[in-house]
Design a protein around this motif. Structure first.
Motif, PDB file in Angstrom:
ATOM      1  N   ALA A  70       0.817  -1.203   0.000  1.00  0.00           N
ATOM      2  CA  ALA A  70       0.000   0.000   0.000  1.00  0.00           C
ATOM      3  C   ALA A  70       0.851   1.254   0.000  1.00  0.00           C
ATOM      4  O   ALA A  70       2.015   1.242   0.386  1.00  0.00           O
ATOM      5  CB  ALA A  70      -0.911   0.006   1.205  1.00  0.00           C
ATOM      6  N   ILE A  71       0.223   2.311  -0.438  1.00  0.00           N
ATOM      7  CA  ILE A  71       0.875   3.610  -0.428  1.00  0.00           C
ATOM      8  C   ILE A  71       0.353   4.371   0.783  1.00  0.00           C
ATOM      9  O   ILE A  71      -0.854   4.516   0.954  1.00  0.00           O
ATOM     10  CB  ILE A  71       0.573   4.379  -1.735  1.00  0.00           C
ATOM     11  N   ASP A  72       1.266   4.827   1.608  1.00  0.00           N
ATOM     12  CA  ASP A  72       0.891   5.580   2.805  1.00  0.00           C
ATOM     13  C   ASP A  72       0.234   6.894   2.396  1.00  0.00           C
ATOM     14  O   ASP A  72       0.736   7.595   1.516  1.00  0.00           O
ATOM     15  CB  ASP A  72       2.146   5.852   3.637  1.00  0.00           C
ATOM     16  N   THR A  73      -0.881   7.206   3.041  1.00  0.00           N
ATOM     17  CA  THR A  73      -1.600   8.422   2.643  1.00  0.00           C
ATOM     18  C   THR A  73      -0.862   9.696   3.024  1.00  0.00           C
ATOM     19  O   THR A  73      -1.070  10.741   2.425  1.00  0.00           O
ATOM     20  CB  THR A  73      -3.010   8.451   3.274  1.00  0.00           C
ATOM     21  N   VAL A  74       0.004   9.601   4.048  1.00  0.00           N
ATOM     22  CA  VAL A  74       0.690  10.798   4.515  1.00  0.00           C
ATOM     23  C   VAL A  74       1.960  11.070   3.712  1.00  0.00           C
ATOM     24  O   VAL A  74       2.086  12.092   3.037  1.00  0.00           O
ATOM     25  CB  VAL A  74       0.989  10.706   6.021  1.00  0.00           C
ATOM     26  N   ASN A  75       2.900  10.116   3.756  1.00  0.00           N
ATOM     27  CA  ASN A  75       4.174  10.409   3.089  1.00  0.00           C
ATOM     28  C   ASN A  75       4.315   9.722   1.727  1.00  0.00           C
ATOM     29  O   ASN A  75       5.389   9.754   1.132  1.00  0.00           O
ATOM     30  CB  ASN A  75       5.347  10.050   4.016  1.00  0.00           C
ATOM     31  N   SER A  76       3.247   9.129   1.259  1.00  0.00           N
ATOM     32  CA  SER A  76       3.202   8.409  -0.024  1.00  0.00           C
ATOM     33  C   SER A  76       4.383   7.466  -0.274  1.00  0.00           C
ATOM     34  O   SER A  76       4.882   7.366  -1.386  1.00  0.00           O
ATOM     35  CB  SER A  76       2.957   9.339  -1.209  1.00  0.00           C
ATOM     36  N   ASP A  77       4.806   6.768   0.781  1.00  0.00           N
ATOM     37  CA  ASP A  77       5.805   5.716   0.643  1.00  0.00           C
ATOM     38  C   ASP A  77       5.092   4.386   0.449  1.00  0.00           C
ATOM     39  O   ASP A  77       4.041   4.160   1.047  1.00  0.00           O
ATOM     40  CB  ASP A  77       6.648   5.608   1.924  1.00  0.00           C
ATOM     41  N   THR A  78       5.664   3.551  -0.360  1.00  0.00           N
ATOM     42  CA  THR A  78       5.077   2.230  -0.549  1.00  0.00           C
ATOM     43  C   THR A  78       5.702   1.275   0.460  1.00  0.00           C
ATOM     44  O   THR A  78       6.899   1.341   0.714  1.00  0.00           O
ATOM     45  CB  THR A  78       5.349   1.727  -1.976  1.00  0.00           C
ATOM     46  N   SER A  79       4.883   0.431   1.060  1.00  0.00           N
ATOM     47  CA  SER A  79       5.481  -0.603   1.909  1.00  0.00           C
ATOM     48  C   SER A  79       4.601  -1.841   1.975  1.00  0.00           C
ATOM     49  O   SER A  79       3.443  -1.822   1.590  1.00  0.00           O
ATOM     50  CB  SER A  79       5.762  -0.069   3.312  1.00  0.00           C
ATOM     51  N   TYR A  80       5.218  -2.919   2.478  1.00  0.00           N
ATOM     52  CA  TYR A  80       4.521  -4.188   2.607  1.00  0.00           C
ATOM     53  C   TYR A  80       3.835  -4.277   3.968  1.00  0.00           C
ATOM     54  O   TYR A  80       4.357  -3.793   4.970  1.00  0.00           O
ATOM     55  CB  TYR A  80       5.517  -5.349   2.548  1.00  0.00           C
ATOM     56  N   TYR A  81       2.679  -4.891   3.993  1.00  0.00           N
ATOM     57  CA  TYR A  81       1.999  -5.196   5.247  1.00  0.00           C
ATOM     58  C   TYR A  81       1.637  -6.668   5.193  1.00  0.00           C
ATOM     59  O   TYR A  81       1.284  -7.178   4.132  1.00  0.00           O
ATOM     60  CB  TYR A  81       0.736  -4.354   5.406  1.00  0.00           C
ATOM     61  N   TYR A  82       1.719  -7.314   6.331  1.00  0.00           N
ATOM     62  CA  TYR A  82       1.482  -8.756   6.331  1.00  0.00           C
ATOM     63  C   TYR A  82       0.444  -9.113   7.387  1.00  0.00           C
ATOM     64  O   TYR A  82       0.495  -8.608   8.497  1.00  0.00           O
ATOM     65  CB  TYR A  82       2.799  -9.471   6.639  1.00  0.00           C
ATOM     66  N   SER A  83      -0.483  -9.969   7.036  1.00  0.00           N
ATOM     67  CA  SER A  83      -1.442 -10.439   8.038  1.00  0.00           C
ATOM     68  C   SER A  83      -1.817 -11.889   7.771  1.00  0.00           C
ATOM     69  O   SER A  83      -1.893 -12.323   6.619  1.00  0.00           O
ATOM     70  CB  SER A  83      -2.689  -9.562   8.048  1.00  0.00           C
ATOM     71  N   ILE A  84      -2.013 -12.618   8.869  1.00  0.00           N
ATOM     72  CA  ILE A  84      -2.420 -14.017   8.778  1.00  0.00           C
ATOM     73  C   ILE A  84      -3.781 -14.129   9.453  1.00  0.00           C
ATOM     74  O   ILE A  84      -3.965 -13.634  10.560  1.00  0.00           O
ATOM     75  CB  ILE A  84      -1.410 -14.939   9.493  1.00  0.00           C
ATOM     76  N   SER A  85      -4.730 -14.749   8.796  1.00  0.00           N
ATOM     77  CA  SER A  85      -6.074 -14.802   9.382  1.00  0.00           C
ATOM     78  C   SER A  85      -6.186 -15.819  10.518  1.00  0.00           C
ATOM     79  O   SER A  85      -6.902 -15.603  11.481  1.00  0.00           O
ATOM     80  CB  SER A  85      -7.109 -15.098   8.293  1.00  0.00           C
ATOM     81  N   ASN A  86      -5.458 -16.924  10.403  1.00  0.00           N
ATOM     82  CA  ASN A  86      -5.531 -17.950  11.440  1.00  0.00           C
ATOM     83  C   ASN A  86      -4.695 -17.529  12.657  1.00  0.00           C
ATOM     84  O   ASN A  86      -3.484 -17.339  12.553  1.00  0.00           O
ATOM     85  CB  ASN A  86      -5.007 -19.260  10.862  1.00  0.00           C
ATOM     86  N   GLU A  87      -5.354 -17.419  13.816  1.00  0.00           N
ATOM     87  CA  GLU A  87      -4.661 -16.881  14.986  1.00  0.00           C
ATOM     88  C   GLU A  87      -3.570 -17.792  15.531  1.00  0.00           C
ATOM     89  O   GLU A  87      -2.547 -17.320  16.014  1.00  0.00           O
ATOM     90  CB  GLU A  87      -5.677 -16.548  16.088  1.00  0.00           C
ATOM     91  N   ASP A  88      -3.793 -19.100  15.470  1.00  0.00           N
ATOM     92  CA  ASP A  88      -2.781 -20.039  15.960  1.00  0.00           C
ATOM     93  C   ASP A  88      -1.510 -19.946  15.132  1.00  0.00           C
ATOM     94  O   ASP A  88      -0.404 -19.883  15.657  1.00  0.00           O
ATOM     95  CB  ASP A  88      -3.312 -21.477  15.903  1.00  0.00           C
ATOM     96  N   VAL A  89      -1.728 -19.928  13.827  1.00  0.00           N
ATOM     97  CA  VAL A  89      -0.576 -19.825  12.921  1.00  0.00           C
ATOM     98  C   VAL A  89       0.148 -18.505  13.153  1.00  0.00           C
ATOM     99  O   VAL A  89       1.375 -18.453  13.237  1.00  0.00           O
ATOM    100  CB  VAL A  89      -1.039 -19.948  11.442  1.00  0.00           C
ATOM    101  N   ARG A  90      -0.648 -17.450  13.328  1.00  0.00           N
ATOM    102  CA  ARG A  90      -0.062 -16.128  13.519  1.00  0.00           C
ATOM    103  C   ARG A  90       0.837 -16.109  14.767  1.00  0.00           C
ATOM    104  O   ARG A  90       1.975 -15.643  14.709  1.00  0.00           O
ATOM    105  CB  ARG A  90      -1.162 -15.085  13.656  1.00  0.00           C
ATOM    106  N   ALA A  91       0.308 -16.675  15.862  1.00  0.00           N
ATOM    107  CA  ALA A  91       1.075 -16.704  17.107  1.00  0.00           C
ATOM    108  C   ALA A  91       2.381 -17.471  16.921  1.00  0.00           C
ATOM    109  O   ALA A  91       3.445 -17.014  17.350  1.00  0.00           O
ATOM    110  CB  ALA A  91       0.244 -17.335  18.206  1.00  0.00           C
TER     111      ALA A  91
END
Lengths: 171, 182
Positions: A70-91
């Motif tokens: 995504a592109i940050d709305t403030v400083n318009s830098d692009t960066s990666y974000y990561y999320s895992i839906s399964n909580e056990d796996v995430r932990a």
């Protein structure tokens, strides 16, 4: 004896069918309503997804790892974000990587080195069950996606999904 | 709710002997419940859920990439190359021809024609500059996916099974230089 004056009822409308329908709709909308997940609430950027029309399958919810670019709305830098839906796996994944703080949220901003670790750890922790999705802003340079694909290729995650919006919007 | 419009029932039509003649029988109202607050709340909730429901959930585009990039020798004549340069311009070429500019709207028919000419032989190679906007990549993939439906349908009528050969990779600097001169 004078006639008993009939009490005036004004105007009576039978609301029964109206109420029936109202409740029917209410139940329908209550059951279909889906609330924003924690991840979405924490999100501080808006992703303008590219439009597509060929494939109309919906994004799953279970066992999904989403890499957002995504592109940050403030400083318009692009960066990666990561999320895992399964909580056990995430932990498990968060524990396996020392650079991630213990109180990390459901979605974390990551650099490409951490992303590399995250992808392999997710694959291992979920026993290769997690599906990967790339949710990228349409304005970003292709480089970000190409780098990510290279990481996936390295870990033999050769199948993934691009998240898009339906052409024309609406339903 | 057969027939009933009025609240309560109008039962008790049978005569009750002499009493009925003396006194005007009071119509029985049965049991009446004021439903107004209930209906108010129901509508309130209904409005809330209707407004908060989002109908456009994101959809997906399935993608699979080959596991490793070791070089596979293919006949140049089987290659259908689509290239996207830094500025987002699209070029195509067959085999070793010079790349030609291609408009997005012509892509689908071109892909269908070329694939039908070569049947399952054609390898679609999609090369994108690292600086190209991601939206164009998705547009091209979408067009190719749409073409795929037609190709599969046409091949099926000919009794062939569709085997898609496709690759997505980044544009090499040399290829980018060539595109710059065009």
């Amino acid at each position: 004896m004078p006639k008993i004056k009939k009490k005036r009822t004004g105007f009576v409308l039978d609301m029964t069918p109206l109420v029936d329908i109202a409740f029917l709709l209410l139940t329908f909308f209550m059951f279909t309503a889906k609330f924003k997940s924690d991840t979405e609430n924490e999100q501080k950027f808006v992703i303008e997804r590219p439009k597509s029309s060929a494939d109309t399958s919906k994004l799953g919810e279970k066992d999904l790892a989403i890499v957002k670019i995504a592109i940050d709305t403030v400083n318009s830098d692009t960066s990666y974000y990561y999320s895992i839906s399964n909580e056990d796996v995430r932990a498990q994944v968060y524990q396996a990587i020392p650079t991630i703080p213990a109180d990390a949220k459901a979605m974390i901003a990551v650099d490409s080195a951490t992303l590399d670790r995250l992808i392999i750890e997710t694959r291992l922790a979920s026993k290769y069950k997690v599906k990967f999705a790339i949710d990228a802003d349409k304005r970003i340079e292709f480089k970000w996606v190409a780098d990510l694909m290279e990481i996936m290729r390295k870990y033999k995650q050769t199948e993934f999904q691009f998240v898009t919006d339906k052409e024309g919007g609406g339903l | 709710m057969a027939g009933g419009g009025s609240l309560g029932g109008d039962r008790g039509h049978q005569k009750r002997g002499s009493l009925a003649t003396k006194r005007k029988k009071k119509k029985r109202v049965g049991f009446v419940l004021d439903m107004t607050p209930l209906v108010d709340i129901a509508f309130l909730l209904l409005t809330f859920f209707m407004l908060s429901t989002t109908m456009n959930t994101p959809q997906i585009m399935e993608m699979s990439i080959p596991p490793q990039t070791d070089d596979v020798q293919v006949a140049a004549s089987d290659l259908f190359t689509i290239q996207i340069d830094d500025k987002g311009r699209m070029f195509y070429n067959l085999g070793e021809e010079t790349p030609q500019l291609l408009a997005m709207k012509d892509l689908r028919s071109l892909a269908i024609n070329e694939n039908m000419r070569k049947k399952n032989q054609l390898i679609t190679s999609f090369k994108v500059s690292t600086k190209a906007p991601y939206a164009i990549v998705i547009n091209v993939l979408d067009e190719l996916n749409l073409a795929e439906g037609d190709i599969t349908a046409q091949l099926t009528t000919e009794g062939l099974e569709r085997k898609r050969k496709f690759s997505l990779m980044t544009l090499t600097p040399e290829e980018a230089e060539v595109l710059k001169t065009l």
